[in-house]
Design a protein around this motif. Structure first.
Motif: not given
Length: 120
Positions: A70, A77, A79, A94, A99-100, A118
């Motif tokens: 990130k 993105v 998960i 998170i 995102k999940d 997502v």
């Protein structure tokens, strides 16, 4: 064309299970990594639409890998996946930008639900 996904898990059979679920549902697995360091390298190499990342791994864990990815690409993105009982780590991931999350053992419906939510 299907969306490109990078799978990161230190357990080869877990990567194989996720890959099987994703490919059967029209997604394209562009790469796999067995730890966070490799995950960052492969992310930079493939620029996938999505990363599915295990939390607990050797060398660099999933949370550090999320922060690194990130930091390099704010639009990444990700998960996370974790075993039961890792709620604190899920919250931390998170907060780091995931995102999940999906819980192991994987249920195909839940994996696809999270992925389609997502990245469509």
């Amino acid at each position: 064309m299907g969306k490109n996904i990078l799978i990161v898990d230190d357990a080869a059979f877990m990567r194989m299970m996720i890959k099987d679920i994703l490919t059967k549902n029209g997604y394209n697995v562009v790469g796999e990594a067995e730890n966070g360091i490799k995950a960052v390298e492969k992310y930079n190499e493939f620029k996938p639409d999505l990363v599915i990342m295990d939390i607990t791994m050797p060398e660099m864990d999933g949370i550090e890998a999320v922060k690194t990815i990130k930091g390099n690409d704010g639009n990444a993105v990700i998960i996370m996946c974790s075993a039961m009982g890792q709620q604190a780590m899920v919250i931390e991931s998170i907060q780091a930008g995931a995102k999940d999350f999906i819980v192991k053992p994987f249920q195909a419906e839940r994996v696809i639900e999270a992925v389609s939510k997502v990245i469509g």
